[in-house]
Design an enzyme around this catalytic site. Sequence first.
Site, PDB file in Angstrom:
ATOM      1  N   ASP A 187       0.845  -1.208   0.000  1.00  0.00           N
ATOM      2  CA  ASP A 187       0.000   0.000   0.000  1.00  0.00           C
ATOM      3  C   ASP A 187       0.878   1.255   0.000  1.00  0.00           C
ATOM      4  O   ASP A 187       2.054   1.216   0.369  1.00  0.00           O
ATOM      5  CB  ASP A 187      -0.916   0.016   1.231  1.00  0.00           C
ATOM      6  CG  ASP A 187      -0.150  -0.050   2.544  1.00  0.00           C
ATOM      7  OD1 ASP A 187       0.855  -0.777   2.600  1.00  0.00           O
ATOM      8  OD2 ASP A 187      -0.552   0.615   3.525  1.00  0.00           O
ATOM      9  N   GLU A 188       0.265   2.357  -0.409  1.00  0.00           N
ATOM     10  CA  GLU A 188       0.868   3.692  -0.301  1.00  0.00           C
ATOM     11  C   GLU A 188       2.327   3.735  -0.772  1.00  0.00           C
ATOM     12  O   GLU A 188       3.214   4.141  -0.031  1.00  0.00           O
ATOM     13  CB  GLU A 188       0.740   4.193   1.148  1.00  0.00           C
ATOM     14  CG  GLU A 188      -0.730   4.297   1.556  1.00  0.00           C
ATOM     15  CD  GLU A 188      -0.976   4.880   2.946  1.00  0.00           C
ATOM     16  OE1 GLU A 188      -0.107   4.729   3.812  1.00  0.00           O
ATOM     17  OE2 GLU A 188      -2.051   5.473   3.145  1.00  0.00           O
TER      18      GLU A 188
END
Length: 411
Positions: free
Chosen positions: A91-92
Amino acid sequence: LRAPHAYSPAELRAVLSRARAQGLDVVPLVQSFGHMEFVLKHREFAHLREVPALPNALNPHKEESLVLVKAMIDQVMALHEGLEWFHIGCDEVYYLGEGEESKQWLQQPDNTPEKLCLAHIKAVASCVASSYPRVTPIVWDDMLRGMSEETLADSGVPQLVQPMIWDYAADLDVEGKVQLVEKYQRCGFSKVWFASAFKGATGANQSLTLIGHHLKNHLEWLEVASRTPPDVLEGIALTGWQRYDHFSVLCELLPVAIPSLAVCLQALKNGGYSEKVKENVEKLLGMPNLEIDTYMSTSLGTFPGSNILTLVTQVSFYLKSSVDELLERNRYVTGWVSPYHRKRKIIHPIIMHLFQPDAVSLLSKWNAVVQDLQAAMEQVFHQCAIEEWMEENVHPSLQKLQQVVDDLDEA
């Protein structure tokens, strides 16, 4: 890479066997793309950063990046038997595509940041598949959400991983989530997961958990689940954040948020929240009246760690406000015990007589509370976590008060 106080293999095995005895399946998570600060902050691994100055994202072009990720996964896998799922993070991945090698790669025809992202996810998932054919990798879905169905379908990623759709808001877009699930299905993902939050996600330095916020989040997810085919939804992960990222401060401690976890789990289990569910939670926690719409926990529970919740509530609500009240809104202090007077030690004895007992009594009251909290936290946390929490939440106010008492003594 491990912290000085990391769990030993023996401690980990004890946790895993306790989990098994309770009928719990453990799913480890190893970040393998974004949120790599815990690795890339170290000088020895800094050359594997996507952007040299930023330790958050791994450079997907370097062969050594995959070697590193595989080594981390292998070490964690070695301590877990009979795993069904393994979460590889992803993620991210901020600033992906902004490193020099990525910029060159992106200049070639048909290359896009999306394809770069998917290629790395595929490489990591393929590592898992080849070494551990019985284990299914899970990925966070935020990097995939905005991609076109065609890009996702052509990447081969849907055949390798299950996406975990996360959203921690109290008012999530139910319709949008249902559409996202349908999109993932069309791309070829066999199953999806949801991810909610029972603590964290409401403020980086939050010290108390507002149960109502998290309950609403779970009720919305129940709504999404009711509109998702049952053979598509694999499960829901109730995340409990301890920090927003590797470099941020501690948010709510686990003992503080156990009532929130209980409420959220019971809401999921019962398909909603009612007076009956509330009574059940109160009974389980030994709390006579559970507040979900305020931070105020008036009742001491009997669940493990409830003493920490009570003391943290006292500190969070009253420490700063009582010290500020005494030092910033008391006319004796603002008029006769100002920083100017304290520095020169010229304080009228009558004012000392009127004010000093209040300051001394407040200080001793808070010292006693903090001592109790320290002792309670020592049962649960490593010293470094206690030190950090105290420095963030206690010391600023307590030291200010202590300084005034010391100055009065000296004067």
